[in-house]
Enzyme design. Structure first.
Site, short mmCIF file in Angstrom:
data_model
loop_
_atom_site.label_atom_id
_atom_site.label_comp_id
_atom_site.label_asym_id
_atom_site.label_seq_id
_atom_site.Cartn_x
_atom_site.Cartn_y
_atom_site.Cartn_z
N ASP A 27 0.89 -1.16 0.00
CA ASP A 27 0.00 0.00 0.00
C ASP A 27 0.94 1.22 0.00
O ASP A 27 2.12 1.09 0.30
CB ASP A 27 -0.88 -0.03 1.26
CG ASP A 27 -1.69 1.23 1.44
OD1 ASP A 27 -2.29 1.69 0.46
OD2 ASP A 27 -1.71 1.77 2.58
N ASP A 60 -0.11 5.09 0.89
CA ASP A 60 -0.37 6.13 1.90
C ASP A 60 -0.32 5.52 3.30
O ASP A 60 -1.12 4.66 3.64
CB ASP A 60 -1.76 6.74 1.66
CG ASP A 60 -1.86 7.43 0.30
OD1 ASP A 60 -0.95 8.17 -0.05
OD2 ASP A 60 -2.86 7.20 -0.40
C1 BG6 Z 1 -5.88 5.77 -0.41
C2 BG6 Z 1 -5.92 6.59 0.86
O1 BG6 Z 1 -4.59 5.26 -0.58
O2 BG6 Z 1 -6.22 6.57 -1.53
C3 BG6 Z 1 -7.28 7.26 1.00
O3 BG6 Z 1 -5.68 5.75 1.98
C4 BG6 Z 1 -7.61 8.06 -0.26
O4 BG6 Z 1 -7.26 8.09 2.13
C5 BG6 Z 1 -7.52 7.16 -1.48
O5 BG6 Z 1 -8.90 8.63 -0.18
C6 BG6 Z 1 -7.78 7.90 -2.79
O6 BG6 Z 1 -6.76 8.83 -3.00
P1 BG6 Z 1 -6.78 9.96 -4.12
O7 BG6 Z 1 -5.36 10.51 -4.07
O8 BG6 Z 1 -7.07 9.30 -5.43
O9 BG6 Z 1 -7.81 10.96 -3.73
MG MG Z 2 -2.75 3.27 3.52
#
Ligand code: BG6
Ligand code: MG
Length: 224
Positions: free
Chosen positions: A7, A9
């Site tokens: 993963d 984030d």
């Molecule tokens: C995930 C995060 O990796 O990505 C979420 O944990 C986030 O918090 C999701 O909403 C979507 O991300 P993005 O950058 O496409 O808005």
């Molecule tokens: Mg994460």
């Protein structure tokens, strides 16, 4: 263990915090109180689902038109992109650079299974894009985490059977997705939010190839 799927984030870099700050900024604009405990449930889930959750928390699920919701998501993403524009290689979480290096040395395939449409930009800024053999495009998927689709797609792109993959997550939805994919699940964080993980570490600096491999062997002995 033939592949490790990450993963992004909250595992590779601390952008989970940036998502929180960006959503908090939006929630305040529309008068919905939003704190870290509420944010826990948003980890790993899509932008659209995150907004719906925040609106539901604030009792505002029917208050906005689709166009207004699009605008709120756009503003959130703009705020978020300002934060990630400052990312540099030193923003890798502790131990992640070393782990990527160890995996390369062991000839283990490396995949990225992030729900974020900003993931390619982030790993370019962190200068680790060349460490990945497969990066799943979340816009190509029918179902988000906790559905296993993103991890199964990563395994297929890597050409490795899911049973031979370990995957690392910081969110409950992610751990569920890994387990449903039939993989070895590694959770980073507090035990209570990592229910179902096969191995839990408190911090990314605890993630070493040696630990993953040892725990993987134990897991296989117990399973087969
Ligand atoms: C995930 C995060 O990796 O990505 C979420 O944990 C986030 O918090 C999701 O909403 C979507 O991300 P993005 O950058 O496409 O808005
Ligand atoms: Mg994460």
């Amino acid at each position: 263990m033939k592949a490790v799927i990450f993963d992004l984030d909250g595992v590779i870099t601390d952008t989970a915090e940036y998502h929180f700050l960006a959503w908090k900024h939006i929630a305040e604009q529309i008068d919905i109180p939003f704190d870290r405990s509420m944010n826990e449930n948003l980890k790993g889930i899509s932008r659209e689902e995150s907004l719906e959750s925040i609106l539901t928390l604030g009792g505002a699920e029917t208050k906005y038109t689709n166009a207004e919701k699009q605008e709120l998501m756009h503003q959130k993403n703009q705020y978020y992109q300002t934060l990630i524009s400052e990312l540099k290689p030193e923003h890798l979480l502790p131990g992640i650079g070393r782990l990527l290096c160890e995996l390369k040395g062991e000839n283990i395939k490396v995949g990225l299974a992030s729900s974020s449409r900003n993931a390619p930009e982030i790993i370019k800024r962190l200068e680790i894009i060349d460490d990945f053999h497969a990066i799943v495009d979340p816009t190509s998927l029918a179902n988000g985490k906790p559905d296993p689709e993103i991890f199964l797609t990563a395994a297929a792109q890597l050409g490795v059977s899911p049973a031979d993959c370990a995957a690392i997550e910081d969110a409950e939805a992610g751990i569920s997705a890994i387990k449903s994919a039939g993989m070895f699940a590694v959770g980073v964080g507090h035990e209570l939010s990592m229910l179902g993980a096969d191995l839990i570490v408190r911090q990314t600096c605890d993630l070493t190839f040696e630990l993953l491999n040892e725990e993987w062997e134990q897991y296989r002995i117990k399973r087969f």
